[in-house]
Design a protein around this motif. Structure first.
Motif, mmCIF file in Angstrom:
data_model
loop_
_atom_site.group_PDB
_atom_site.id
_atom_site.type_symbol
_atom_site.label_atom_id
_atom_site.label_comp_id
_atom_site.label_asym_id
_atom_site.label_seq_id
_atom_site.Cartn_x
_atom_site.Cartn_y
_atom_site.Cartn_z
ATOM 1 N N PHE A 269 -5.613 62.306 66.722
ATOM 2 C CA PHE A 269 -4.532 61.687 65.942
ATOM 3 C C PHE A 269 -3.502 61.033 66.864
ATOM 4 O O PHE A 269 -3.086 59.902 66.634
ATOM 5 N N ALA B 66 -4.515 64.731 58.510
ATOM 6 C CA ALA B 66 -5.006 63.930 59.634
ATOM 7 C C ALA B 66 -4.314 64.293 60.944
ATOM 8 O O ALA B 66 -4.948 64.315 61.998
ATOM 9 N N LYS B 67 -3.022 64.590 60.879
ATOM 10 C CA LYS B 67 -2.312 64.836 62.141
ATOM 11 C C LYS B 67 -2.747 66.137 62.817
ATOM 12 O O LYS B 67 -2.480 66.341 63.984
ATOM 13 N N LYS B 68 -3.486 66.984 62.098
ATOM 14 C CA LYS B 68 -4.053 68.195 62.703
ATOM 15 C C LYS B 68 -5.372 67.884 63.422
ATOM 16 O O LYS B 68 -5.880 68.706 64.166
ATOM 17 N N PHE C 234 -1.990 62.173 55.609
ATOM 18 C CA PHE C 234 -1.470 62.231 56.976
ATOM 19 C C PHE C 234 -1.208 63.662 57.430
ATOM 20 O O PHE C 234 -1.380 63.984 58.598
ATOM 21 N N LEU D 252 -7.997 56.641 60.124
ATOM 22 C CA LEU D 252 -8.006 58.093 59.940
ATOM 23 C C LEU D 252 -9.427 58.626 59.771
ATOM 24 O O LEU D 252 -9.713 59.768 60.105
ATOM 25 N N THR E 256 -12.081 66.028 62.366
ATOM 26 C CA THR E 256 -11.282 67.002 61.630
ATOM 27 C C THR E 256 -12.139 67.773 60.642
ATOM 28 O O THR E 256 -13.085 67.231 60.080
ATOM 29 N N VAL F 285 4.213 58.595 62.629
ATOM 30 C CA VAL F 285 3.641 57.805 63.719
ATOM 31 C C VAL F 285 4.726 57.379 64.708
ATOM 32 O O VAL F 285 4.655 56.314 65.320
ATOM 33 N N LEU G 117 -11.179 60.145 62.918
ATOM 34 C CA LEU G 117 -10.700 61.377 63.550
ATOM 35 C C LEU G 117 -11.701 62.509 63.371
ATOM 36 O O LEU G 117 -12.390 62.580 62.361
ATOM 37 N N ALA H 79 -4.447 57.739 68.022
ATOM 38 C CA ALA H 79 -4.582 56.746 66.943
ATOM 39 C C ALA H 79 -3.235 56.223 66.472
ATOM 40 O O ALA H 79 -3.171 55.246 65.720
ATOM 41 N N ILE H 80 -2.151 56.853 66.904
ATOM 42 C CA ILE H 80 -0.818 56.497 66.405
ATOM 43 C C ILE H 80 -0.512 55.013 66.580
ATOM 44 O O ILE H 80 -0.032 54.363 65.658
#
Length: 142
Positions: free
Chosen positions: A109, A103-105, A100, A60, A65, A138, A63, A112-113
């Motif tokens: 991401f 992170a998913k924004k 998470f 993470l 972000t 994920v 990423l 990276a799943i």
């Protein structure tokens, strides 16, 4: 003039229970592709939680972000809890969920799943049944 009343339809959704691994949508002529991969969890005792948390944090951390600080703070909360003689797994789960969510924004991401999946699978096994919902972040399900 068509009077099909589509504009005034109630499209609310009510769910009693869990919808982990499900796609729920409302509307007209919608399509959805949801690909969840089913996984088996290892025995919780077999998981080295520190190794898994370190791996998740490293992935993470790469990423792009604007929420980097918030993600780092969440992992610091995880670490603080893990350093206690009796870690509260719910506290660890809540902090990971927060990390998470930010992170998913972030950019990257989705790519990276695949790297996150094995580590989050083991972490979820360690956290217990209340935290199996993290797997959906994920694209995994039990």
């Amino acid at each position: 003039m068509s009077n099909d009343n589509k504009g005034g339809q109630n499209r609310s959704i009510s769910i009693g229970g869990s919808v982990t691994g499900a796609a729920i949508q409302t509307g007209d002529s919608n399509t959805a592709n949801i690909n969840f991969q089913q996984v088996s969890l290892p025995e919780p005792e077999s998981v080295n939680i520190q190794t898994e948390i370190n791996a998740l944090r490293e992935i993470l951390g790469k990423l792009e972000t604007s929420d980097r600080r918030k993600i780092d703070n969440a992992f610091e909360d995880v670490q603080e809890e893990l350093n206690k003689p009796q870690s509260d797994k719910n506290e660890v789960g809540k902090a990971l969920e927060r990390a998470f969510e930010y992170a998913k924004k972030g950019a990257g991401f989705a790519s990276a799943i695949e790297k996150l999946q094995p580590h989050l699978t083991k972490t979820t096994a360690w956290l217990g049944e209340n935290w199996h919902k993290l797997l959906s972040l994920v694209n995994l399900t039990i």
